[in-house]
Design a protein around this motif. Structure first.
Motif, PDB file in Angstrom:
ATOM      1  N   ARG A   1       0.990  -1.089   0.053  1.00 57.79           N
ATOM      2  CA  ARG A   1       0.005   0.088   0.021  1.00 57.79           C
ATOM      3  C   ARG A   1       0.909   1.247   0.146  1.00 57.79           C
ATOM      4  O   ARG A   1       1.530   1.458   0.894  1.00 57.79           O
ATOM      5  CB  ARG A   1      -0.748  -0.224   1.267  1.00 57.79           C
ATOM      6  N   GLU A   2       0.877   1.953  -1.092  1.00 57.79           N
ATOM      7  CA  GLU A   2       1.683   3.405  -0.903  1.00 57.79           C
ATOM      8  C   GLU A   2       1.171   4.193  -0.250  1.00 57.79           C
ATOM      9  O   GLU A   2      -0.016   4.315  -0.143  1.00 57.79           O
ATOM     10  CB  GLU A   2       1.610   3.717  -2.528  1.00 57.79           C
ATOM     11  N   PHE A   3       1.827   4.919   0.436  1.00 54.37           N
ATOM     12  CA  PHE A   3       1.711   6.202   1.360  1.00 54.37           C
ATOM     13  C   PHE A   3       2.551   7.397   0.862  1.00 54.37           C
ATOM     14  O   PHE A   3       3.605   7.337   0.465  1.00 54.37           O
ATOM     15  CB  PHE A   3       1.559   5.695   2.849  1.00 54.37           C
ATOM     16  N   PHE A   4       1.818   8.483   1.233  1.00 49.15           N
ATOM     17  CA  PHE A   4       2.661   9.760   0.902  1.00 49.15           C
ATOM     18  C   PHE A   4       3.383  10.302   1.904  1.00 49.15           C
ATOM     19  O   PHE A   4       3.308  10.153   3.333  1.00 49.15           O
ATOM     20  CB  PHE A   4       1.613  10.992   0.615  1.00 49.15           C
ATOM     21  N   VAL A   5       4.772  10.627   1.471  1.00 51.82           N
ATOM     22  CA  VAL A   5       5.831  10.883   2.370  1.00 51.82           C
ATOM     23  C   VAL A   5       6.096  12.321   2.396  1.00 51.82           C
ATOM     24  O   VAL A   5       6.193  13.173   3.313  1.00 51.82           O
ATOM     25  CB  VAL A   5       7.175   9.679   2.303  1.00 51.82           C
ATOM     26  N   SER A   6       6.519  12.710   1.032  1.00 46.22           N
ATOM     27  CA  SER A   6       7.143  13.868   0.830  1.00 46.22           C
ATOM     28  C   SER A   6       6.933  14.362  -0.812  1.00 46.22           C
ATOM     29  O   SER A   6       7.461  13.376  -1.537  1.00 46.22           O
ATOM     30  CB  SER A   6       8.365  14.502   1.248  1.00 46.22           C
TER      31      SER A   6
ATOM     32  N   ASN B   1      11.322   9.047  -4.454  1.00 39.50           N
ATOM     33  CA  ASN B   1      11.402   7.729  -4.047  1.00 39.50           C
ATOM     34  C   ASN B   1       9.427   7.329  -3.727  1.00 39.50           C
ATOM     35  O   ASN B   1       8.692   8.309  -3.547  1.00 39.50           O
ATOM     36  CB  ASN B   1      11.858   7.345  -2.731  1.00 39.50           C
ATOM     37  N   HIS B   2       9.113   6.107  -3.763  1.00 42.93           N
ATOM     38  CA  HIS B   2       7.851   5.691  -3.618  1.00 42.93           C
ATOM     39  C   HIS B   2       8.011   4.683  -2.376  1.00 42.93           C
ATOM     40  O   HIS B   2       8.852   4.072  -2.084  1.00 42.93           O
ATOM     41  CB  HIS B   2       7.281   5.053  -4.772  1.00 42.93           C
ATOM     42  N   PHE B   3       6.820   5.008  -1.658  1.00 43.78           N
ATOM     43  CA  PHE B   3       7.127   4.342  -0.080  1.00 43.78           C
ATOM     44  C   PHE B   3       5.897   3.496  -0.026  1.00 43.78           C
ATOM     45  O   PHE B   3       4.935   3.978  -0.415  1.00 43.78           O
ATOM     46  CB  PHE B   3       6.935   5.503   1.009  1.00 43.78           C
ATOM     47  N   TYR B   4       6.016   2.215   0.518  1.00 46.83           N
ATOM     48  CA  TYR B   4       4.851   1.103   0.687  1.00 46.83           C
ATOM     49  C   TYR B   4       4.861   0.702   1.905  1.00 46.83           C
ATOM     50  O   TYR B   4       6.192   0.451   2.295  1.00 46.83           O
ATOM     51  CB  TYR B   4       4.985   0.434  -0.537  1.00 46.83           C
ATOM     52  N   ILE B   5       3.937   0.223   2.708  1.00 44.20           N
ATOM     53  CA  ILE B   5       3.818  -0.712   3.600  1.00 44.20           C
ATOM     54  C   ILE B   5       3.035  -1.850   3.196  1.00 44.20           C
ATOM     55  O   ILE B   5       2.149  -1.805   2.494  1.00 44.20           O
ATOM     56  CB  ILE B   5       2.966   0.368   4.562  1.00 44.20           C
ATOM     57  N   ASP B   6       3.631  -2.886   3.721  1.00 43.51           N
ATOM     58  CA  ASP B   6       3.121  -4.069   3.283  1.00 43.51           C
ATOM     59  C   ASP B   6       1.912  -4.432   4.435  1.00 43.51           C
ATOM     60  O   ASP B   6       2.084  -4.617   5.436  1.00 43.51           O
ATOM     61  CB  ASP B   6       4.034  -5.532   3.603  1.00 43.51           C
TER      62      ASP B   6
ATOM     63  N   ASN C   1      14.221  10.061   8.290  1.00 43.06           N
ATOM     64  CA  ASN C   1      13.102   9.694   9.232  1.00 43.06           C
ATOM     65  C   ASN C   1      11.764  10.023   8.592  1.00 43.06           C
ATOM     66  O   ASN C   1      10.715   9.733   9.242  1.00 43.06           O
ATOM     67  CB  ASN C   1      13.037  10.031  10.674  1.00 43.06           C
ATOM     68  N   ARG C   2      11.534  10.655   7.331  1.00 43.64           N
ATOM     69  CA  ARG C   2      10.410  11.181   7.151  1.00 43.64           C
ATOM     70  C   ARG C   2       9.329   9.933   6.732  1.00 43.64           C
ATOM     71  O   ARG C   2       8.153  10.171   7.127  1.00 43.64           O
ATOM     72  CB  ARG C   2      10.570  11.886   5.557  1.00 43.64           C
ATOM     73  N   PRO C   3       9.784   8.708   6.327  1.00 42.92           N
ATOM     74  CA  PRO C   3       8.671   7.767   6.090  1.00 42.92           C
ATOM     75  C   PRO C   3       7.973   7.614   7.542  1.00 42.92           C
ATOM     76  O   PRO C   3       6.889   6.985   7.565  1.00 42.92           O
ATOM     77  CB  PRO C   3       9.519   6.462   5.368  1.00 42.92           C
ATOM     78  N   ARG C   4       8.972   7.327   8.482  1.00 44.45           N
ATOM     79  CA  ARG C   4       8.498   6.821   9.684  1.00 44.45           C
ATOM     80  C   ARG C   4       7.448   8.149  10.404  1.00 44.45           C
ATOM     81  O   ARG C   4       6.504   7.785  11.104  1.00 44.45           O
ATOM     82  CB  ARG C   4       9.515   6.693  11.009  1.00 44.45           C
ATOM     83  N   SER C   5       8.046   9.310  10.002  1.00 44.11           N
ATOM     84  CA  SER C   5       7.193  10.256  10.621  1.00 44.11           C
ATOM     85  C   SER C   5       5.890  10.502   9.850  1.00 44.11           C
ATOM     86  O   SER C   5       4.809  10.666  10.713  1.00 44.11           O
ATOM     87  CB  SER C   5       8.023  11.675  10.460  1.00 44.11           C
ATOM     88  N   ALA C   6       5.759  10.167   8.656  1.00 45.32           N
ATOM     89  CA  ALA C   6       4.628  10.392   7.888  1.00 45.32           C
ATOM     90  C   ALA C   6       3.876   9.021   8.516  1.00 45.32           C
ATOM     91  O   ALA C   6       2.611   9.246   8.549  1.00 45.32           O
ATOM     92  CB  ALA C   6       4.690   9.969   6.502  1.00 45.32           C
ATOM     93  N   LEU C   7       4.263   7.768   8.535  1.00 45.35           N
ATOM     94  CA  LEU C   7       3.475   6.633   9.224  1.00 45.35           C
ATOM     95  C   LEU C   7       2.965   6.929  10.478  1.00 45.35           C
ATOM     96  O   LEU C   7       1.532   6.854  10.838  1.00 45.35           O
ATOM     97  CB  LEU C   7       4.302   5.500   9.220  1.00 45.35           C
ATOM     98  N   SER C   8       3.734   7.556  11.291  1.00 46.85           N
ATOM     99  CA  SER C   8       3.449   7.416  12.809  1.00 46.85           C
ATOM    100  C   SER C   8       2.340   8.777  12.987  1.00 46.85           C
ATOM    101  O   SER C   8       1.446   8.617  13.507  1.00 46.85           O
ATOM    102  CB  SER C   8       4.472   8.084  13.761  1.00 46.85           C
ATOM    103  N   GLU C   9       2.522  10.028  12.218  1.00 46.16           N
ATOM    104  CA  GLU C   9       1.671  11.126  12.158  1.00 46.16           C
ATOM    105  C   GLU C   9       0.274  10.779  11.477  1.00 46.16           C
ATOM    106  O   GLU C   9      -0.846  11.333  12.011  1.00 46.16           O
ATOM    107  CB  GLU C   9       2.367  12.175  11.763  1.00 46.16           C
ATOM    108  N   ASP C  10       0.385  10.278  10.199  1.00 53.27           N
ATOM    109  CA  ASP C  10      -0.674  10.095   9.443  1.00 53.27           C
ATOM    110  C   ASP C  10      -1.468   8.735   9.635  1.00 53.27           C
ATOM    111  O   ASP C  10      -2.756   8.754   9.191  1.00 53.27           O
ATOM    112  CB  ASP C  10      -0.254  10.325   7.956  1.00 53.27           C
ATOM    113  N   HIS C  11      -0.896   7.727   9.852  1.00 57.32           N
ATOM    114  CA  HIS C  11      -1.565   6.587   9.819  1.00 57.32           C
ATOM    115  C   HIS C  11      -1.558   5.681  10.985  1.00 57.32           C
ATOM    116  O   HIS C  11      -2.516   4.579  11.231  1.00 57.32           O
ATOM    117  CB  HIS C  11      -0.923   5.743   8.530  1.00 57.32           C
TER     118      HIS C  11
END
Length: 174
Positions: free
Chosen positions: A51-56, A61-66, A134-144
């Motif tokens: 599942r792609e999620f927005f980072v910046s 790059n493209h960021f996904y979480i399994d 850390n932006r992917p982790r920040s986006a995951l923690s803050e947004d999801h």
């Protein structure tokens, strides 16, 4: 010995005094008796479960979480597999955890070709700081994942948030 100009010395002192508590506060544990639970590494990510999620918008790059790997554990840690695809065609796979109570993250393993995992050498929890690394982790923690210091109720709640199906409760902030 080089002496610093008094203004520079004062500025450095102010920087240390004001930033040290901020960084230290990021890892202040509200539960000093907390112990991390046992966990097992997930199966390698499946393309259909990414599942792609927005980072910046600044990152090519493209960021996904399994989605298959997401676990909201009893110890309060949300564990997941992160897949990053670079604009140059490289793919990076990591299995990580976020602990909302302390605003921190931990790397458990990195993925290798053929679906193998290599355990991380560094087992320390690190603060989630909103910088390029850390932006992917920040986006995951803050947004999801996190509601401030509170983890989601369960895996389904994380999936709803990733899919943009967050409950009215979450959207209203009540």
């Amino acid at each position: 010995m080089t002496l610093l100009h008094p203004i520079v010395r004062g500025g450095l002192l102010a920087l240390v005094c004001f930033s040290a508590p901020a960084v230290a506060g990021l890892l202040t544990d509200p539960d000093p008796e907390w112990k991390e639970g046992e966990h097992t590494l997930p199966t390698p990510p499946r393309e259909a479960a990414l599942r792609e999620f927005f980072v910046s918008s600044a990152s090519p790059n493209h960021f996904y979480i399994d989605e298959d790997s997401i676990v909201v554990a009893e110890d309060g840690v949300v564990r997941y597999t992160l897949v990053i695809r670079t604009s140059g065609g490289a793919t990076n796979v990591t299995h990580e955890g976020i602990r909302c109570a302390t605003g921190s993250w931990r790397l458990y393993a990195t993925g290798r070709a053929g679906g193998q995992w290599t355990a991380a050498r560094d087992e320390e929890w690190k603060p989630i700081v909103d910088n390029a690394y850390n932006r992917p982790r920040s986006a995951l923690s803050e947004d999801h994942i996190c509601d401030g210091p509170v983890p989601p109720r369960d895996r389904d709640e994380v999936l709803k948030r990733l899919r943009g199906e967050a409950s009215t409760f979450m959207k209203s902030g009540k």
